[in-house]
Write an enzyme that holds these catalytic residues in place. Sequence first.
Site, PDB file in Angstrom:
ATOM      1  N   ASP A   1      35.222  52.082  41.553  1.00 26.98           N
ATOM      2  CA  ASP A   1      36.498  52.087  40.836  1.00 26.98           C
ATOM      3  C   ASP A   1      36.644  53.424  40.109  1.00 26.98           C
ATOM      4  O   ASP A   1      35.786  53.819  39.333  1.00 26.98           O
ATOM      5  CB  ASP A   1      36.570  50.928  39.847  1.00 26.98           C
ATOM      6  CG  ASP A   1      38.000  50.656  39.385  1.00 26.98           C
ATOM      7  OD1 ASP A   1      38.950  51.071  40.083  1.00 26.98           O
ATOM      8  OD2 ASP A   1      38.170  50.030  38.334  1.00 26.98           O
TER       9      ASP A   1
ATOM     10  N   GLU B   1      47.805  48.384  27.312  1.00 26.73           N
ATOM     11  CA  GLU B   1      48.695  49.508  26.994  1.00 26.73           C
ATOM     12  C   GLU B   1      50.091  49.007  26.613  1.00 26.73           C
ATOM     13  O   GLU B   1      50.682  49.459  25.637  1.00 26.73           O
ATOM     14  CB  GLU B   1      48.800  50.445  28.192  1.00 26.73           C
ATOM     15  CG  GLU B   1      47.509  51.161  28.521  1.00 26.73           C
ATOM     16  CD  GLU B   1      47.565  51.786  29.903  1.00 26.73           C
ATOM     17  OE1 GLU B   1      48.276  52.789  30.059  1.00 26.73           O
ATOM     18  OE2 GLU B   1      46.910  51.262  30.821  1.00 26.73           O
TER      19      GLU B   1
ATOM     20  N   GLN C   1      34.543  44.039  27.297  1.00 24.22           N
ATOM     21  CA  GLN C   1      34.414  45.466  27.634  1.00 24.22           C
ATOM     22  C   GLN C   1      34.134  46.319  26.387  1.00 24.22           C
ATOM     23  O   GLN C   1      33.268  47.191  26.398  1.00 24.22           O
ATOM     24  CB  GLN C   1      35.707  45.926  28.312  1.00 24.22           C
ATOM     25  CG  GLN C   1      35.708  47.383  28.777  1.00 24.22           C
ATOM     26  CD  GLN C   1      37.013  47.776  29.489  1.00 24.22           C
ATOM     27  OE1 GLN C   1      37.915  46.952  29.642  1.00 24.22           O
ATOM     28  NE2 GLN C   1      37.094  49.012  29.930  1.00 24.22           N
TER      29      GLN C   1
ATOM     30  N   GLU D   1      44.683  45.011  35.843  1.00 28.54           N
ATOM     31  CA  GLU D   1      44.893  46.447  36.034  1.00 28.54           C
ATOM     32  C   GLU D   1      45.610  46.649  37.364  1.00 28.54           C
ATOM     33  O   GLU D   1      45.127  46.210  38.415  1.00 28.54           O
ATOM     34  CB  GLU D   1      43.556  47.211  36.019  1.00 28.54           C
ATOM     35  CG  GLU D   1      42.920  47.230  34.632  1.00 28.54           C
ATOM     36  CD  GLU D   1      41.718  48.158  34.510  1.00 28.54           C
ATOM     37  OE1 GLU D   1      41.093  48.475  35.541  1.00 28.54           O
ATOM     38  OE2 GLU D   1      41.405  48.548  33.365  1.00 28.54           O
TER      39      GLU D   1
ATOM     40  N   ASP E   1      42.366  44.840  39.245  1.00 26.42           N
ATOM     41  CA  ASP E   1      41.025  44.891  38.652  1.00 26.42           C
ATOM     42  C   ASP E   1      41.071  44.135  37.320  1.00 26.42           C
ATOM     43  O   ASP E   1      41.210  44.724  36.255  1.00 26.42           O
ATOM     44  CB  ASP E   1      40.628  46.365  38.458  1.00 26.42           C
ATOM     45  CG  ASP E   1      39.265  46.520  37.804  1.00 26.42           C
ATOM     46  OD1 ASP E   1      38.461  45.579  37.880  1.00 26.42           O
ATOM     47  OD2 ASP E   1      39.017  47.585  37.214  1.00 26.42           O
TER      48      ASP E   1
ATOM     49  N   GLU F   1      46.315  48.593  40.382  1.00 27.41           N
ATOM     50  CA  GLU F   1      45.637  49.678  41.096  1.00 27.41           C
ATOM     51  C   GLU F   1      46.019  49.618  42.566  1.00 27.41           C
ATOM     52  O   GLU F   1      46.554  48.619  43.051  1.00 27.41           O
ATOM     53  CB  GLU F   1      44.103  49.541  40.979  1.00 27.41           C
ATOM     54  CG  GLU F   1      43.598  49.507  39.543  1.00 27.41           C
ATOM     55  CD  GLU F   1      42.099  49.780  39.411  1.00 27.41           C
ATOM     56  OE1 GLU F   1      41.486  50.322  40.362  1.00 27.41           O
ATOM     57  OE2 GLU F   1      41.550  49.445  38.336  1.00 27.41           O
TER      58      GLU F   1
ATOM     59  N   HIS G   1      46.938  56.567  31.866  1.00 25.74           N
ATOM     60  CA  HIS G   1      46.107  55.422  31.487  1.00 25.74           C
ATOM     61  C   HIS G   1      44.912  55.886  30.665  1.00 25.74           C
ATOM     62  O   HIS G   1      44.600  55.302  29.627  1.00 25.74           O
ATOM     63  CB  HIS G   1      45.641  54.687  32.747  1.00 25.74           C
ATOM     64  CG  HIS G   1      44.640  53.605  32.483  1.00 25.74           C
ATOM     65  ND1 HIS G   1      44.962  52.429  31.842  1.00 25.74           N
ATOM     66  CD2 HIS G   1      43.310  53.528  32.755  1.00 25.74           C
ATOM     67  CE1 HIS G   1      43.881  51.665  31.745  1.00 25.74           C
ATOM     68  NE2 HIS G   1      42.868  52.305  32.286  1.00 25.74           N
TER      69      HIS G   1
ATOM     70  N   THR H   1      38.054  40.605  41.442  1.00 24.44           N
ATOM     71  CA  THR H   1      38.974  41.695  41.796  1.00 24.44           C
ATOM     72  C   THR H   1      39.813  41.150  42.938  1.00 24.44           C
ATOM     73  O   THR H   1      39.255  40.583  43.882  1.00 24.44           O
ATOM     74  CB  THR H   1      38.201  42.945  42.266  1.00 24.44           C
ATOM     75  OG1 THR H   1      37.272  43.332  41.255  1.00 24.44           O
ATOM     76  CG2 THR H   1      39.147  44.095  42.572  1.00 24.44           C
TER      77      THR H   1
HETATM   78 MN    MN Z   1      39.918  49.517  37.024  1.00 21.13          MN
END
Ligand code: MN
Length: 440
Positions: A138, A384, A251, A210, A244, A212, A145, A268
């Site tokens: 990844d 975000e 985290q 996420e 993701d 992606e 971002h 994922t």
């Molecule tokens: Mn990611």
Amino acid sequence: MIELNETHAAALRSWVESANEPGTDFPIQNLPFAVFRRAGSGEAFRGGVAIGDQIVDLGLAAQCGALAPDARPLAAACGDASLNRFMAMGQGAWSALRLALSRALRMGAADAERLAACLVAQSDAEYTVPARIGDYTDFYTSVHHATNIGKLFRPDNPLMPNYKWVPIGYHGRSSSIGVSGQSFARPRGQTMPPGATAPEFGPCKRLDYELELGIFVGAGNASGEPVSIDDAESHVFGLCLLNDWSARDIQAWEYQPLGPFLSKNFATTISPWIVTLEALAPYRRPLVRPQGDPEPLPYLASEANREQGAIDIQLEVRLETEAMRRARAGSARLSATSYRHAYWTIAQLVAHHTVNGCNLQPGDLFGSGTLSGPTLDQAGALIELTAGGKKPVELPGGELRAFLEDGDTLILRGWCERPGHARIGFGECRGTVLPARGHS
Ligand code: MN
């Protein structure tokens, strides 16, 4: 870079009528690959190509006589339960099968009836992960971002000094990659609440997605033999949508000093369809770097990469909550952006990943990293959009979301449009959050 050829011509029409409808993701100019079977049938999974609302069963097509003779062994390789063998055959093979399918699916093709017998309706199909993914990497290619996240985790030092020199990435986990339709239990783990002196254990409270793109490696490289940037794209089979899923509270506690671990590896989700780089050729764009940014080191730079390294793929994130599903209210858009804003290109990722001699293998998967655009409303993750959960998003029915709740279904979509060219799409990537184990 792949040149435009007869398969991209905007005027092409197919004898599969649904492929000619204006809004379709799968006109004859697209021809993306998936692995499918009839839903609930117990049939073997095998490779197929989308055309309109149908799938060409490639193993059957290899035997039906409608494809050019040189393309038949290529279609037969796609009859496997994964696309790895076909991916390993390289750009020449991918291109030859695309051309043969384009000609056989065109309005007026001589053997249309024989190929029509090889079609399966997408509404009857179920899909699986299209390749045996040996390794998953990844990346972190959106500078927007990286800056937005950096501000939340490190207000004094948002963008690390290496960002504009090194394509940042980490090795992820392939066992938990699932195909669109995937659902998973909210992960449990350790978190350190603000002000606490010892961590808690329990269900994640800050579950995020996420937005992606997934990048599938086709032909690999031998160990010890880097792929040059000029050669890099010939090693890439194509792109899919990728979510993701991320447990932000887990985290934040675990990520230093080695990076994300259990906050990322529980699930994922990817879309079933892989759109080839050849299909994406009409939508290439120059790579734009802000004035004053450093020139990439020579192994990450080429004229072709500067002139056409980026791809304009429109991307959209939608959410359907349990309440919206009950009310049959449809899904709501959370954000939209384009892949053209990425700081590092696909060719740069391949060149960088192999520069130390690391060998890529057919079916390996890269995540692009969260694709956030230049403004906050184009952000590709809730952390975000909601400023770390402080400003929840209001949905059309009045519900608020700081982070994902149980029953939420997240939907990614992607498509390419350009005047003078066909509109092509990626289908969708859909996944649902279930209650944590022991908490239903
Ligand atoms: Mn990611």
